[in-house]
Design an enzyme around this catalytic site. Sequence first.
Site, PDB file in Angstrom:
ATOM      1  N   TYR A 139     -81.553 -11.470 -54.174  1.00  0.00           N
ATOM      2  CA  TYR A 139     -81.048 -10.589 -53.110  1.00  0.00           C
ATOM      3  C   TYR A 139     -79.519 -10.644 -53.060  1.00  0.00           C
ATOM      4  CZ  TYR A 139     -81.340  -8.194 -48.545  1.00  0.00           C
ATOM      5  OH  TYR A 139     -81.232  -7.312 -47.500  1.00  0.00           O
ATOM      6  N   VAL A 173     -77.833 -29.883 -59.998  1.00  0.00           N
ATOM      7  CA  VAL A 173     -77.126 -28.729 -59.451  1.00  0.00           C
ATOM      8  C   VAL A 173     -77.546 -28.498 -58.003  1.00  0.00           C
ATOM      9  CG1 VAL A 173     -76.630 -26.268 -59.732  1.00  0.00           C
ATOM     10  CG2 VAL A 173     -77.074 -27.694 -61.748  1.00  0.00           C
ATOM     11  N   LEU A 174     -76.574 -28.231 -57.149  1.00  0.00           N
ATOM     12  CA  LEU A 174     -76.823 -27.887 -55.746  1.00  0.00           C
ATOM     13  C   LEU A 174     -76.612 -26.392 -55.555  1.00  0.00           C
ATOM     14  CD1 LEU A 174     -77.185 -28.518 -52.692  1.00  0.00           C
ATOM     15  CD2 LEU A 174     -74.705 -28.948 -52.605  1.00  0.00           C
ATOM     16  N   ASP A 175     -77.574 -25.730 -54.934  1.00  0.00           N
ATOM     17  CA  ASP A 175     -77.472 -24.309 -54.597  1.00  0.00           C
ATOM     18  C   ASP A 175     -77.423 -24.194 -53.079  1.00  0.00           C
ATOM     19  OD1 ASP A 175     -77.701 -21.585 -54.194  1.00  0.00           O
ATOM     20  OD2 ASP A 175     -79.287 -21.304 -55.676  1.00  0.00           O
ATOM     21  N   GLY A 177     -77.523 -22.169 -49.938  1.00  0.00           N
ATOM     22  CA  GLY A 177     -78.008 -20.844 -49.581  1.00  0.00           C
ATOM     23  C   GLY A 177     -78.832 -20.262 -50.708  1.00  0.00           C
ATOM     24  N   THR A 199     -81.651 -23.714 -47.668  1.00  0.00           N
ATOM     25  CA  THR A 199     -81.789 -22.391 -47.071  1.00  0.00           C
ATOM     26  C   THR A 199     -82.114 -22.534 -45.591  1.00  0.00           C
ATOM     27  OG1 THR A 199     -83.023 -20.290 -47.108  1.00  0.00           O
ATOM     28  CG2 THR A 199     -84.233 -22.274 -47.719  1.00  0.00           C
ATOM     29  N   SER A 201     -83.982 -20.085 -44.182  1.00  0.00           N
ATOM     30  CA  SER A 201     -85.115 -19.180 -44.032  1.00  0.00           C
ATOM     31  C   SER A 201     -86.410 -19.893 -44.390  1.00  0.00           C
ATOM     32  CB  SER A 201     -84.940 -17.946 -44.924  1.00  0.00           C
ATOM     33  OG  SER A 201     -86.150 -17.224 -45.008  1.00  0.00           O
ATOM     34  N   CYS A 356     -74.110   0.851 -47.066  1.00  0.00           N
ATOM     35  CA  CYS A 356     -73.454  -0.213 -47.839  1.00  0.00           C
ATOM     36  C   CYS A 356     -73.158   0.256 -49.261  1.00  0.00           C
ATOM     37  CB  CYS A 356     -74.329  -1.462 -47.850  1.00  0.00           C
ATOM     38  SG  CYS A 356     -74.366  -2.325 -46.260  1.00  0.00           S
TER      39      CYS A 356
END
Length: 385
Positions: A139, A173-175, A177, A199, A201, A356
Amino acid sequence: MGREAWNLDSATSQRQSKSVEVIAELLATADIQVNGSRPWDMQLHSAKVADRILAQSNLGMGEAYMEGLWDCERLDQFFERVLNAHLDKQIRPTKLIWYHLRARLLNLQSVARAWQVGEQHYDLGNDFYEAMLDPRMTYTCGYWNDAHSLQEAQEAKLELICRKLQLEPGMRVLDIGCGWGSFMGYAAERYGVKCVGATISREQARWAQQRYAHLDLEFRLQDYRELDERFDRIVSIGMFEHVGRRNHCVFMEVAERCLEDHGLFLLHTIGKNQRHSVTDPWIDRYIFPNGDLPCIGQIGDAAADLFITEDLHNFGADYDHTLMAWHANFEAAWPRFRERLGERFYRMWRYYLLSCAGAFRARDVQLWQWVFSRHGVAGGYPRIS
């Protein structure tokens, strides 16, 4: 009494007619006609719309569209023309000054508020997003350099990020969000890395945990401010827009304390052109509550004394193509969701995606990828595109 009511109605009618004239004159400077025959022309179903636009700018215009009071076949082209003509700067209602004041005075992205956007926007239903997005549920903006489809563009973006991060097997590795885990899944499959994703969500975390149960990935329902452990690489893709100007420095401090000395940090974010502008009030109310796009100077200020900027890449025009692809998928899938979500939601989502797209096409907003290091890459960072 009847005569007084007639006079009141007459005065209202005259005011609305004058408002329609004002709006028609403004739109004409962008080559848009009221009730014209071209796809980008505004079809006005009620004179009240003009009053609402003059009183509330895009908030009033967007709400009036959601209520079916006006239409436009090609909203993307409508907004492209409006923004290229800078009409948004010619209507500055005093009623909206509160949006400017609260953005400057309040921390709208505090820990307590941070979960609101997850509940309102990202938790709409995974089946809904599966219908609109690519198979990996990415997304964020695709990279259309050599792509011919949404899936190709999203895979190209994920590959670009992996190469910019110079990933190697076994890296942690850190993501920040992580969304539905598209980057984490791709990086683990193609580069053999281990990933932790944060996250806000619940729906995203649940979907990602099921989708990638076979990989060495950890999905956490966690605010970024709680992160405090070291990683070889850090990535944040499409999350910084929710951080807010009062928290930019905190975000960068979290990334700095979590990054190994010789690590790399990639930040992928939508950005605005003007430092002191605030989030569009319609977008804030209906799509991304408490969102706050950064400008390039704000990101630079927040990173100062913490990171060295190794690379900065703008491919904001690609978001236009991405949004139009999402819109095509949304329209095709809508019959499945009509009964559940309703006509007002349909018009709201259509307005969101197409307005957008028009904004990115007009280059009113940008998409940046920054690559940071803590101490500088020895010999220089290679340019990757």
